[in-house]
Motif scaffolding. Structure first.
Motif, mmCIF file in Angstrom:
data_model
loop_
_atom_site.group_PDB
_atom_site.id
_atom_site.type_symbol
_atom_site.label_atom_id
_atom_site.label_comp_id
_atom_site.label_asym_id
_atom_site.label_seq_id
_atom_site.Cartn_x
_atom_site.Cartn_y
_atom_site.Cartn_z
ATOM 1 N N LEU A 319 36.814 51.784 -39.816
ATOM 2 C CA LEU A 319 37.418 52.322 -41.024
ATOM 3 C C LEU A 319 37.480 51.253 -42.118
ATOM 4 O O LEU A 319 37.249 51.542 -43.299
ATOM 5 N N LEU A 320 37.764 50.021 -41.731
ATOM 6 C CA LEU A 320 37.804 48.935 -42.711
ATOM 7 C C LEU A 320 36.441 48.685 -43.342
ATOM 8 O O LEU A 320 36.353 48.193 -44.473
ATOM 9 N N ASP A 321 35.369 49.032 -42.631
ATOM 10 C CA ASP A 321 34.019 48.876 -43.190
ATOM 11 C C ASP A 321 33.808 49.748 -44.430
ATOM 12 O O ASP A 321 32.933 49.459 -45.246
ATOM 13 N N SER A 322 34.585 50.811 -44.549
ATOM 14 C CA SER A 322 34.462 51.704 -45.702
ATOM 15 C C SER A 322 35.370 51.292 -46.858
ATOM 16 O O SER A 322 35.536 52.043 -47.817
ATOM 17 N N THR A 323 35.965 50.118 -46.741
ATOM 18 C CA THR A 323 36.881 49.600 -47.761
ATOM 19 C C THR A 323 36.391 48.219 -48.218
ATOM 20 O O THR A 323 35.470 47.653 -47.618
ATOM 21 N N PRO A 324 37.017 47.635 -49.225
ATOM 22 C CA PRO A 324 36.648 46.277 -49.645
ATOM 23 C C PRO A 324 37.219 45.178 -48.753
ATOM 24 O O PRO A 324 37.227 44.005 -49.150
ATOM 25 N N ALA A 325 37.706 45.493 -47.554
ATOM 26 C CA ALA A 325 38.409 44.514 -46.724
ATOM 27 C C ALA A 325 37.585 43.266 -46.457
ATOM 28 O O ALA A 325 38.115 42.143 -46.468
ATOM 29 N N ASP A 326 36.259 43.426 -46.222
ATOM 30 C CA ASP A 326 35.452 42.265 -45.871
ATOM 31 C C ASP A 326 35.235 41.312 -47.043
ATOM 32 O O ASP A 326 34.708 40.213 -46.867
ATOM 33 N N ARG A 327 35.654 41.718 -48.230
ATOM 34 C CA ARG A 327 35.544 40.838 -49.396
ATOM 35 C C ARG A 327 36.865 40.142 -49.706
ATOM 36 O O ARG A 327 36.995 39.478 -50.744
ATOM 37 N N LEU A 380 34.249 58.840 -39.206
ATOM 38 C CA LEU A 380 35.134 57.797 -39.733
ATOM 39 C C LEU A 380 34.969 57.630 -41.237
ATOM 40 O O LEU A 380 35.935 57.279 -41.934
ATOM 41 N N ALA A 381 33.776 57.863 -41.754
ATOM 42 C CA ALA A 381 33.582 57.804 -43.204
ATOM 43 C C ALA A 381 34.430 58.874 -43.899
ATOM 44 O O ALA A 381 35.021 58.632 -44.962
ATOM 45 N N ARG A 382 34.499 60.057 -43.286
ATOM 46 C CA ARG A 382 35.353 61.105 -43.846
ATOM 47 C C ARG A 382 36.827 60.724 -43.748
ATOM 48 O O ARG A 382 37.592 60.928 -44.697
ATOM 49 N N ARG A 383 37.206 60.165 -42.630
ATOM 50 C CA ARG A 383 38.600 59.756 -42.447
ATOM 51 C C ARG A 383 38.976 58.661 -43.444
ATOM 52 O O ARG A 383 40.096 58.650 -43.973
#
Length: 611
Positions: A319-327, A380-383
């Motif tokens: 789920l974090l992969d679909s957010t800016p978390a890795d930046r 998970l992309a939808r979630r």
């Protein structure tokens, strides 16, 4: 069933064969009692430990030392884990032991297996087990203390099955450290003494009162030398006869009597329940995970249901992969408010699915017929669309469950419920084997029931309260059954998350890790994985990071570890922030160019040893 990484390195196989030829003969090993551990409670800075050939990490120095002596004598990772577990049963009885259960994830250099030693509900258990006469859920202490909450213990039987496949030293020899320490005595550790001093229910059991308390009813202090001849005798029988010595005969009758004869809160566990117990070997739940910043692909493996750990960890990471978390890097060595917002929102979504779907697969069908459906990328992309990723995005506070299947939901979500306890062991040996094992009697001191056969020896062993991991309510408000309700023979849902990480391209082990901590285990383990894979920390640095979580409610932060600006920024986003003690007990070992590097949680007494 076996999970096989994509490729096994020929050089690794050659190294293992060479080391096997050099290993000490089993006959050469004689257990030597080390110096007794000393140290303060609270947080103790730990350096991390570099080793070349093998390593073992466990929650108590005496247990870690026993594992190291087994590895030094030519034992396998499973051999070491058995020795560690038996010592933990003596020196950390509040967390695990022969009266509890465990999950073990094992890698033999080629394949990964998931050994399930989870407790089972007795045949006499019903979905109304934890309801009072008016149909309301019992209070936690009312449910836990006594025989009602005791499940059939599975750790010993599971370890015996793993030893049949992967042991190198004789089973009986692996009990020598625990038997020696139980006979000669060990110094009570500061953590055990602290938990004993704050425990209100243990002294109500006559056997436990005679063992853990002095003649005036005061708990023994740290440093007091405690001997347990009853446990030594039982361990000797298990060493000689295998798990049948625990699950059948004299010891089994003593367990059943203890459960059924409790004066105010009896359970239904019988000798037939004990004799029927079977550990299982399951296919591990594995998923691919790519870290864009380092262009490195991993294969992460954990326990499948009835554990919820690997699914929840996988969902949070993906789920974090679909957010800016890795930046979002660490700021002054700490996670930022922006990152914590994204992490806890992902956690809410994962824990909503956990409450809705996860239970013993022998009783509950996976959504869409496959537990991997909960890790499916489109799902998970939808979630993830529910996560407000804008610069000042608001928290959803509580997330609803999803549904990866087109079929209507067949179950009601399980209400949030207390979970406690456990201990974790990680081992890598000289032959290319590695394991992660999380072991438990659930709440601290389990059911507070200490088994003694009544043959004149002091001490004994504590029984689990694992049935309290089931939902106390059997149905939801809509009348639908809760997946994790009590049923005869069923294994309760668990948060235990023993984890092995591999390099996807080579199949080589990258890391072994896990933690105690009830439902927070999932977050403690995810924090460590994320710290190593994304922030480039070593295992000790990742373990040292402050803890954080959401169980699909408030945002939980480890007290006194985050500054006011971080708390205020989260509150401005709509988070209900609660600062609490979060005493994880993480252990982790990672592969390095020169061998291995192990970390142990500064919040507890664990250490890493090796050569």
């Amino acid at each position: 069933m076996l999970h096989r990484p994509l490729r096994t390195l020929a050089s690794a196989t050659l190294l293992a064969a060479t080391l096997a030829g050099c290993a000490s003969a089993p006959q050469a090993w004689r257990y030597e009692v080390p110096a007794q551990p000393e140290g303060a409670t609270g947080s103790t800075t730990k350096p991390g430990w570099a080793t070349r050939t093998y390593a073992v990490a466990a929650a108590n120095p005496l247990a870690t030392d026993a594992g190291q002596q087994v590895l030094r004598a030519g034992g396998s990772a499973v051999d070491a884990a058995i020795a560690v577990q038996m010592v933990l049963a003596l020196v950390e009885p509040q967390s695990s032991g022969i009266g509890g259960g465990a999950f073990l994830l094992h890698f033999d250099g080629k394949a990964t297996q998931a050994f399930d030693g989870r407790e089972t509900a007795p045949a006499g258990a019903t979905p109304r087990l934890f309801l009072d006469d008016s149909g309301q859920p019992l209070k936690f202490a009312e449910a836990v203390v006594g025989g009602r909450s005791v499940g059939v213990p599975g750790a010993v039987a599971m370890l015996a099955r793993a030893h049949q496949q992967h042991g190198r030293l004789p089973w009986a020899r692996l009990f020598a450290p625990a038997i020696t320490l139980a006979t000669q005595g060990f110094a009570i550790s500061p953590r055990m003494a602290t938990l004993l001093a704050s425990e209100p229910h243990l002294k109500k059991d006559p056997v436990a009162a005679a063992y853990f308390y002095d003649g005036a009813g005061k708990p023994w202090p740290a440093g007091h030398v405690l001997r347990n001849p009853e446990l030594a005798a039982v361990l000797q029988r298990i060493a000689n006869e295998g798990p049948a010595a625990l699950l059948q005969g004299e010891v089994a009758h003593a367990i059943a009597r203890k459960v059924q004869d409790h004066p105010s809160n009896p359970g239904t566990l019988t000798t037939q329940d004990l004799a029927r117990y079977q550990p299982l070997v399951r296919e591990p739940l594995c998923f691919d995970y790519a870290v864009k910043a380092t262009a490195r692909d991993y294969r992460i493996c954990g326990m499948p249901p009835p554990s919820s750990g690997a699914i929840a960890i996988g969902q949070i990471l993906k789920l974090l992969d679909s957010t800016p978390a890795d930046r979002l890097p660490l700021a002054q060595g700490l996670p930022t408010a922006d990152w914590l917002h994204l992490y806890t929102e992902a956690s809410r979504l994962a824990f909503a699915d956990r409450a809705q779907f996860v239970a013993d697969p022998a009783f509950v069908q996976a959504p869409a017929g496959n537990w991997q459906s909960l890790l499916d990328a489109p799902y998970l992309a939808r979630r993830a669309q529910a996560i407000d990723t804008s610069p000042f995005g608001k928290s959803m506070q509580t997330a609803p469950p999803g549904n990866p299947s087109a079929a209507p939901l067949a179950y009601a979500p399980m209400p949030q419920q207390l979970e406690y306890g456990t201990s974790h062991i990680s081992v890598v040996d000289a032959y290319g084997n590695a394991l992660a094992m999380t072991t438990t009697i659930e709440d601290a001191w389990g059911s507070r029931q200490m088994v003694n056969r009544g043959v004149g020896l002091a001490g004994g062993f504590l029984l689990n309260n694992q049935l309290s991991d089931f939902s106390f309510l059997p149905t939801g408000a809509d009348g639908l059954p809760i997946a994790n309700r009590v049923e005869p023979g069923k294994r309760p849902r668990s948060s235990m998350s023993p984890t092995l990480v591999f390099d996807k391209a080579t199949g080589q082990l990258v890391m072994s890790g896990g933690s105690p901590g009830g439902a927070l285990i999932i977050h403690f383990t995810t924090k460590t994985l994320y710290g190593v894979m994304h922030w480039g920390l070593n295992t000790q640095q990742a373990i040292d990071l402050p803890n954080f979580a959401s169980l699909n409610g408030p945002t939980l932060l480890e007290e006194k570890r985050f500054n006011a600006a971080t708390l205020n920024a989260l509150k401005a986003r709509g988070h209900t922030v609660v600062e609490i003690p979060m005493p994880s007990g993480l252990q982790a070992i990672q592969r390095t160019p020169g061998g291995y590097f192990g970390g142990a949680d500064p919040r507890r007494e664990g250490v890493v040893l090796g050569d």
